[in-house]
Design an enzyme around this catalytic site. Sequence first.
Site, PDB file in Angstrom:
ATOM      1  N   SER A 139       0.857  -1.181   0.000  1.00  0.00           N
ATOM      2  CA  SER A 139       0.000   0.000   0.000  1.00  0.00           C
ATOM      3  C   SER A 139       0.891   1.227   0.000  1.00  0.00           C
ATOM      4  O   SER A 139       2.071   1.153   0.376  1.00  0.00           O
ATOM      5  CB  SER A 139      -0.875   0.004   1.264  1.00  0.00           C
ATOM      6  OG  SER A 139      -1.543   1.238   1.439  1.00  0.00           O
ATOM      7  N   TYR A 152      -2.643  -1.252  10.279  1.00  0.00           N
ATOM      8  CA  TYR A 152      -2.539  -1.345   8.818  1.00  0.00           C
ATOM      9  C   TYR A 152      -1.189  -0.829   8.336  1.00  0.00           C
ATOM     10  O   TYR A 152      -0.518  -1.473   7.525  1.00  0.00           O
ATOM     11  CB  TYR A 152      -3.679  -0.551   8.180  1.00  0.00           C
ATOM     12  CG  TYR A 152      -3.826  -0.744   6.694  1.00  0.00           C
ATOM     13  CD1 TYR A 152      -4.546  -1.822   6.185  1.00  0.00           C
ATOM     14  CD2 TYR A 152      -3.256   0.143   5.790  1.00  0.00           C
ATOM     15  CE1 TYR A 152      -4.697  -2.004   4.819  1.00  0.00           C
ATOM     16  CE2 TYR A 152      -3.393  -0.023   4.421  1.00  0.00           C
ATOM     17  CZ  TYR A 152      -4.119  -1.096   3.939  1.00  0.00           C
ATOM     18  OH  TYR A 152      -4.255  -1.274   2.586  1.00  0.00           O
TER      19      TYR A 152
END
Length: 257
Positions: A139, A152
């Site tokens: 990401s 995350y």
Amino acid sequence: MTLQGKTAVITGSNSGIGLGIAIELAKVGVDVVLNSFTDRDEDHALAAGVAQDHGVKARYIKADMSKGDECRALIEQAGACDILINNAGIQHVAAIDEFPAEKWDAIIAINMTSAFHTTAAALPLMRAAGWGRVINIASAHGLTASPFKSAYVAAKHGVVGLTKVTALETAQEPITCNAICPGYVLTPLVEAQIPDTMKEYNMSREDVIKNVMLTRQPSKEFATVEQMGGTAAFLCSDAAAQITGTTISVDGGWTAL
């Protein structure tokens, strides 16, 4: 480009980015194994549809990516794994001091630790086949951070680190390992959030996308699942044989800021 005869295992692939990658790989002749934690008729029908549409072999295997033994069993049941796409992921947003411990554990397990288990199980198959590609879906948050996304961000940074180690351990073999780092991608899940966000901010669809959802994405456009799949297909090509241990950002300029 054709990758006919290769088999790809894509975790978390019954929708969104994972399914988009599976379809783009199928278009270039790759047999695909779809995966999620459910075991519904529609999951298996989805795989059958990919097979029919693209003339490849496709099947669906249930495996819970929060459990290491099931991660490894997925690769074992696949029987072959020339291309491993570690895509499974979940999200939770909260301040660190309010972040539920069970959510932290689940995000670290599914978003990061699963990639360790699947990679460990897949590398012997790739070595036996004499060729392999490991592609980790990280990401923009694997390269930068945002508040309230501690688990995350930690997991995706960990995935980038695992990518580098895997690449170094396979550097003198015909195996590569890279990470794709998407920004915001227009998936069905994201699409479903747009109407509620429009109501919340009393904005048009265009304004919500540009000024709320894509605040940190300079292009002010979503990436697409087809672009994610095309990037993955490129990393599987001969042209990418010397690309290993790096990150490919597909984020509309997010990490250029």
